[in-house]
Design a protein around this motif. Sequence first.
Motif, PDB file in Angstrom:
ATOM      1  N   LYS C 116      27.613  56.577  80.343  1.00 56.01           N
ATOM      2  CA  LYS C 116      27.627  58.001  80.671  1.00 56.01           C
ATOM      3  C   LYS C 116      29.050  58.556  80.556  1.00 56.01           C
ATOM      4  CE  LYS C 116      26.917  61.476  84.187  1.00 56.01           C
ATOM      5  NZ  LYS C 116      27.019  61.747  85.637  1.00 56.01           N
ATOM      6  N   VAL C 174      20.266  52.120  76.080  1.00 56.02           N
ATOM      7  CA  VAL C 174      21.453  52.914  76.406  1.00 56.02           C
ATOM      8  C   VAL C 174      21.034  54.155  77.191  1.00 56.02           C
ATOM      9  CG1 VAL C 174      23.386  54.216  75.480  1.00 56.02           C
ATOM     10  CG2 VAL C 174      22.656  52.103  74.343  1.00 56.02           C
ATOM     11  N   MET C 175      19.951  54.754  76.706  1.00 60.01           N
ATOM     12  CA  MET C 175      19.469  55.959  77.374  1.00 60.01           C
ATOM     13  C   MET C 175      19.102  55.674  78.819  1.00 60.01           C
ATOM     14  SD  MET C 175      19.108  59.114  76.500  1.00 60.01           S
ATOM     15  CE  MET C 175      18.947  60.236  77.888  1.00 60.01           C
ATOM     16  N   ILE C 178      22.224  55.698  80.872  1.00 65.61           N
ATOM     17  CA  ILE C 178      22.689  57.060  81.089  1.00 65.61           C
ATOM     18  C   ILE C 178      21.805  57.777  82.100  1.00 65.61           C
ATOM     19  CG2 ILE C 178      22.902  59.302  79.971  1.00 65.61           C
ATOM     20  CD1 ILE C 178      23.792  57.783  77.447  1.00 65.61           C
ATOM     21  N   SER C 182      22.407  59.843  85.831  1.00 69.25           N
ATOM     22  CA  SER C 182      22.335  61.307  85.802  1.00 69.25           C
ATOM     23  C   SER C 182      21.060  61.754  86.508  1.00 69.25           C
ATOM     24  CB  SER C 182      22.402  61.818  84.365  1.00 69.25           C
ATOM     25  OG  SER C 182      21.384  61.230  83.579  1.00 69.25           O
TER      26      SER C 182
END
Lengths: 228, 228, 228, 228
Positions: C116, C174-175, C178, C182
């Motif tokens: 992030k 990866v998402m 992140i 968030s």
Amino acid sequence: MPASRPKVPTRQRRKQARPQELLDAALELFVERGFAATKMEDVATLAGVSKGTLYLYYTSKEDLLKAVIRERLSNEIAIGAAAVAGHAGSCAELLRTLIEQWWLRVYDSPASGVFKLIITEVRSFPDIAAYYHREVVEPGTRLIGAVVARGIASGEFRRVDVEAAVHSLILPMVMLCIHKHSVGACEPFAARLDPRDFVHRHVELLLVALAAPQTRKAPATPARKKNA
Amino acid sequence: MPASRPKVPTRQRRKQARPQELLDAALELFVERGFAATKMEDVATLAGVSKGTLYLYYTSKEDLLKAVIRERLSNEIAIGAAAVAGHAGSCAELLRTLIEQWWLRVYDSPASGVFKLIITEVRSFPDIAAYYHREVVEPGTRLIGAVVARGIASGEFRRVDVEAAVHSLILPMVMLCIHKHSVGACEPFAARLDPRDFVHRHVELLLVALAAPQTRKAPATPARKKNA
Amino acid sequence: MPASRPKVPTRQRRKQARPQELLDAALELFVERGFAATKMEDVATLAGVSKGTLYLYYTSKEDLLKAVIRERLSNEIAIGAAAVAGHAGSCAELLRTLIEQWWLRVYDSPASGVFKLIITEVRSFPDIAAYYHREVVEPGTRLIGAVVARGIASGEFRRVDVEAAVHSLILPMVMLCIHKHSVGACEPFAARLDPRDFVHRHVELLLVALAAPQTRKAPATPARKKNA
Amino acid sequence: MPASRPKVPTRQRRKQARPQELLDAALELFVERGFAATKMEDVATLAGVSKGTLYLYYTSKEDLLKAVIRERLSNEIAIGAAAVAGHAGSCAELLRTLIEQWWLRVYDSPASGVFKLIITEVRSFPDIAAYYHREVVEPGTRLIGAVVARGIASGEFRRVDVEAAVHSLILPMVMLCIHKHSVGACEPFAARLDPRDFVHRHVELLLVALAAPQTRKAPATPARKKNA
DNA sequence: AATGAATGAGGGTTCATTCAT
DNA sequence: AATGAATGAACCCTCATTCAT
């Protein structure tokens, strides 16, 4: 001797003195220009610090305003109360002392500006009103009122309405403080009214009004030179 | 508080009344919030016009301030003077009339706010001081002073210092006006002091102080109901 | 959330551990609030030191940011590479291991926040991009890509575009990292997606897609309890 | 012709267009630099107005941020839903259309930046999370999920976990958007990954994974030229 | 005359960084 | 090495004033 102190103000020493210096600067400018029209930066500059430093001691402009007011009024009333407690003479004499000693000291000190400050800012910061009443108006009224009441009880004064008499006595004094920091501070009108002379005459006039009939011997308004 | 402005946007009425409406709105807000803290837009909105229109009548905020002050004081003194001229009775009676009639009218009108306004803004706009002195302080002092002096000359009053006596008489009245628009406007402290009651007692008290010895018969502080 | 830092300010321990503590604190806050919105003072406070001390270790905020990123990524890739090297089974098995063991470890560690952080700050500090590519993207892609390529070569996998397949496999991971830092960190949306369950299903789905025709036996999507 | 329009933008015309211009400028800068690091003045300048004007339309920076997010997402989902509603072919074909037509449109539009913006700012403005879930995540998931579910029901797809499959399909697309505005925007790494090529291959790969056994004929991964 | 959109200088406040102790 | 007081540049936001309509 001047060389022996290398550059005295150590960090620590400054830290101690700072709040008072900031409050002094703030009071001066708030009274002179009004709260809204005073820049925090000017307060800082007058106190000899940077803008940022001001915020190390007071979290906001409003906070600074309230600190200024609180700091200046806390002890003045106490001083007056002490004067009453430690007094022996007649009530008339006591009132003379209170007004001419105690009040003139307030008038001469920066605290006199606080009255103007309160007048100008209460509407914007209403909790100042509560503080002012609790810390200044009520104790002050009670202080003077007690003396007048005692005078009535002892037969020294006529049976007047105590509260009204206190206001007749006090309001001109407050007005004098306010005047000092407003119209009185404008050059050509500064000397129109000598405060010490007026205060003296004002107290004597009111004492005549208060005096019980038998006691009263019309004072010859002694030769106090005006404007001196 | 002034009577709520009638919201009748008749074009005809407006053109004529506009300047007065603007001044009324400005006075109300300047007194309530202080000059610096008042937004031109708020003045315009309160007067029912747009920001731009305000600038058609007054070239700047400062200009508006000065117009406000000037407009409100011009005729008050004249009215007082007329009261003096058309009076027949004793000086004591005349002072009673002046204070209780004339001054209470000022106190009740929006003009009372002008005193607070002047107090708060003279230091920022020093030429207000000259105007205020010329148009208000001096004529006012002369007016009351003349009555006191006449009383002394006729033997009705003692030989006191005229100027000081005038201040003892007047300053509480001014203070009352200022109070009305500051601490007095804050909710919980509004009713602490009944102005009409105080004004009455204040005048009577001072008349006792002024009365020449032979004339004086201690008044029994007649039964005026307090706070009513 | 990282295990709460033990607040044991032993001088000895400190000197050694200091840099790591500072980086941990910085990472936590940078990820949570963003770089620009994080105050150096807060980093210092969280790490249990004073503002000044922070500057003894890192010359500027930007320097601290870069140290944070560098520190967290250096060894993760090496660990993954070791896993590959020490593996014996099929490519499918190896991919399962890589994703479910290695990557979930990254997901659980504070290092997940670095993704992030990089996303949010590369545009402001473009040399991060070069570092990130060199140290993370390229080795990572090469690592997974080598496994896929080996699978194709051995006939275990279909002849797909290696790079695209790697991205199809990796980007959701990866998402996930992140997301964790968030939207996933916002109270009511934290539990919507169970990462371990999804990761498992994702790998299995892609392995079906990769499997060479003869090998493929459609797995019955084994009963993995969701959200547990 | 150029001379015939004297200076077209009348006040009125600008007033209409302004909000959109401001939002465009804000989105661009917020995505590029991050919310905290973007100056209101820069947004204003980019939009061709002064700082003050910005505040005529949005009461604060935070307000502007929320407006930016809201404005960009409102209609994108609706467009996708319409695409689904008006479709006739197989589920595989529909997914191809959704991803390659609809999503690539999002990717190419400024709306793609909103994903990065949300990722970076949710933690600081948590109510964005609720909005994002309600307006984007849930409808989007439901949209794609419905297609997958229909494919399963009709026997076109295997019986996979719908939600996980949707994520496997969608998360790389979201990641692509985020990448475009972070690492992808940094000069030397811009061209590493051709999005259109990857999207195509990604969809095809997943369709292979989803296809029911009898249907599946391993596609020869047709010669799509990379990076073109 | 009246409007209200637009401007931009100005002021309150924050925070990275420095430095005397 | 460590501290935290002090600084001042920078940024958000306001508002007196202007001016095209």
